[in-house]
Scaffold this motif. Sequence first.
Motif, PDB file in Angstrom:
ATOM      1  N   LEU A   1       0.754  -1.234  -0.067  1.00 30.79           N
ATOM      2  CA  LEU A   1      -0.031   0.033  -0.135  1.00 30.79           C
ATOM      3  C   LEU A   1       0.951   1.172   0.004  1.00 30.79           C
ATOM      4  N   VAL A   2       2.023   1.180   0.965  1.00 32.73           N
ATOM      5  CA  VAL A   2       2.860   2.355   0.822  1.00 32.73           C
ATOM      6  C   VAL A   2       3.609   2.593  -0.704  1.00 32.73           C
ATOM      7  N   LEU A   3       3.766   1.401  -1.214  1.00 31.74           N
ATOM      8  CA  LEU A   3       4.437   1.538  -2.578  1.00 31.74           C
ATOM      9  C   LEU A   3       3.487   1.896  -3.625  1.00 31.74           C
ATOM     10  N   LEU A   4       2.171   1.480  -3.559  1.00 26.95           N
ATOM     11  CA  LEU A   4       1.142   2.206  -4.442  1.00 26.95           C
ATOM     12  C   LEU A   4       0.831   3.800  -4.203  1.00 26.95           C
ATOM     13  N   PHE A   5       1.138   4.093  -2.959  1.00 31.76           N
ATOM     14  CA  PHE A   5       0.758   5.475  -2.534  1.00 31.76           C
ATOM     15  C   PHE A   5       1.919   6.365  -3.171  1.00 31.76           C
ATOM     16  N   VAL A   6       3.289   5.871  -2.706  1.00 33.33           N
ATOM     17  CA  VAL A   6       4.352   6.724  -3.377  1.00 33.33           C
ATOM     18  C   VAL A   6       4.343   6.754  -4.897  1.00 33.33           C
ATOM     19  N   THR A   7       3.839   5.539  -5.565  1.00 36.09           N
ATOM     20  CA  THR A   7       3.995   5.552  -7.103  1.00 36.09           C
ATOM     21  C   THR A   7       2.995   6.607  -7.432  1.00 36.09           C
ATOM     22  N   CYS A   8       1.632   6.592  -6.843  1.00 33.50           N
ATOM     23  CA  CYS A   8       0.723   7.545  -7.503  1.00 33.50           C
ATOM     24  C   CYS A   8       1.086   9.079  -7.047  1.00 33.50           C
ATOM     25  N   MET A   9       1.592   9.374  -5.918  1.00 37.58           N
ATOM     26  CA  MET A   9       2.043  10.730  -5.619  1.00 37.58           C
ATOM     27  C   MET A   9       3.148  11.046  -6.658  1.00 37.58           C
ATOM     28  N   VAL A  10       4.136  10.295  -7.128  1.00 35.44           N
ATOM     29  CA  VAL A  10       5.123  10.735  -7.937  1.00 35.44           C
ATOM     30  C   VAL A  10       4.465  10.948  -9.316  1.00 35.44           C
ATOM     31  N   GLY A  11       3.561  10.007  -9.835  1.00 36.33           N
ATOM     32  CA  GLY A  11       2.857  10.131 -10.943  1.00 36.33           C
ATOM     33  C   GLY A  11       2.005  11.544 -11.108  1.00 36.33           C
ATOM     34  N   ASN A  12       1.293  11.666  -9.746  1.00 36.15           N
ATOM     35  CA  ASN A  12       0.432  12.970  -9.867  1.00 36.15           C
ATOM     36  C   ASN A  12       1.154  14.142  -9.674  1.00 36.15           C
ATOM     37  N   MET A  13       2.482  14.199  -9.133  1.00 32.97           N
ATOM     38  CA  MET A  13       3.173  15.392  -8.861  1.00 32.97           C
ATOM     39  C   MET A  13       4.063  15.505 -10.180  1.00 32.97           C
ATOM     40  N   LEU A  14       4.488  14.732 -11.138  1.00 35.29           N
ATOM     41  CA  LEU A  14       5.063  14.958 -12.277  1.00 35.29           C
ATOM     42  C   LEU A  14       4.942  16.097 -13.181  1.00 35.29           C
ATOM     43  N   PRO A  15       3.553  16.414 -13.542  1.00 37.33           N
ATOM     44  CA  PRO A  15       3.404  17.046 -14.283  1.00 37.33           C
ATOM     45  C   PRO A  15       3.124  18.591 -13.888  1.00 37.33           C
ATOM     46  N   VAL A  16       3.066  18.504 -12.417  1.00 34.46           N
ATOM     47  CA  VAL A  16       3.041  19.990 -11.670  1.00 34.46           C
ATOM     48  C   VAL A  16       3.823  21.097 -12.265  1.00 34.46           C
ATOM     49  N   PRO A  17       5.213  20.689 -12.369  1.00 36.50           N
ATOM     50  CA  PRO A  17       6.064  22.232 -12.823  1.00 36.50           C
ATOM     51  C   PRO A  17       5.862  22.587 -14.200  1.00 36.50           C
ATOM     52  N   PHE A  18       5.464  21.647 -14.965  1.00 33.45           N
ATOM     53  CA  PHE A  18       5.203  21.721 -16.381  1.00 33.45           C
ATOM     54  C   PHE A  18       3.880  22.479 -16.567  1.00 33.45           C
ATOM     55  N   ILE A  19       2.915  22.083 -15.629  1.00 35.66           N
ATOM     56  CA  ILE A  19       1.492  22.823 -15.789  1.00 35.66           C
ATOM     57  C   ILE A  19       1.918  24.462 -15.354  1.00 35.66           C
ATOM     58  N   PHE A  20       2.567  24.468 -14.172  1.00 37.75           N
ATOM     59  CA  PHE A  20       2.886  25.856 -13.458  1.00 37.75           C
ATOM     60  C   PHE A  20       3.754  26.872 -14.366  1.00 37.75           C
ATOM     61  N   LEU A  21       4.517  25.931 -15.023  1.00 31.28           N
ATOM     62  CA  LEU A  21       5.271  27.029 -15.795  1.00 31.28           C
ATOM     63  C   LEU A  21       4.993  27.204 -17.321  1.00 31.28           C
ATOM     64  N   PHE A  22       4.206  26.296 -17.964  1.00 31.93           N
ATOM     65  CA  PHE A  22       3.869  26.438 -19.273  1.00 31.93           C
ATOM     66  C   PHE A  22       2.542  26.909 -19.421  1.00 31.93           C
ATOM     67  N   ALA A  23       1.505  26.192 -18.916  1.00 30.94           N
ATOM     68  CA  ALA A  23       0.137  26.243 -18.924  1.00 30.94           C
ATOM     69  C   ALA A  23      -0.649  27.538 -19.386  1.00 30.94           C
ATOM     70  N   ARG A  24      -0.129  28.528 -18.527  1.00 33.48           N
ATOM     71  CA  ARG A  24      -0.491  29.961 -18.757  1.00 33.48           C
ATOM     72  C   ARG A  24       0.181  30.475 -20.022  1.00 33.48           C
TER      73      ARG A  24
END
Length: 164
Positions: free
Chosen positions: A42-65
């Motif tokens: 469950l911890v492994l699933l949680f960490v995997t999903c956290m990393v996958g969910n956070m991976l696009p964040v910098p690109f969205i913040f920097l480039f979406a606007r």
Amino acid sequence: MSKALFISFLVSMVPLIELRGAIPVGVGLFAAQNIEMTPLTLVLLFVTCMVGNMLPVPFIFLFARKFLEWGQDKRVIGGICRFCLEKGHRGGAKLQEKAGRGLYFALFLFVGIPLPGTGAWTGTLAASLLDMDWKKTCISVISGVLLAGIIMLTLSFTVASVAS
């Protein structure tokens, strides 16, 4: 187990679904593959999903606007880009007015409460449109995703335990 984690990782990067959908998918895949749901899995699933969910964040913040501002004058995509910019600015102004100094806490709650359309993608885009500070935004979004992940993991594990 690696197939279930890989699929969960990919699902967690999809807008609107994100970690909120990826954790139940992962728990379901574990159950379908008869993988015991130990605390480690469950911890492994949680960490995997956290990393996958956070991976696009910098690109969205920097480039979406930048993309939306660039695209607002284009024939094919102009309407949707203008709509997103206008909606983001209106919503951001209301949020700033209501939240005041608690804007980053409001962002944390917005991302952390697992409802459709309130995830890291939307929260990061809103922060970008509001010209919010990158570091504070990142902390708020990561904290919100952690909260949403804990809620979804608890619910998914509970439902899976009751069903079996």
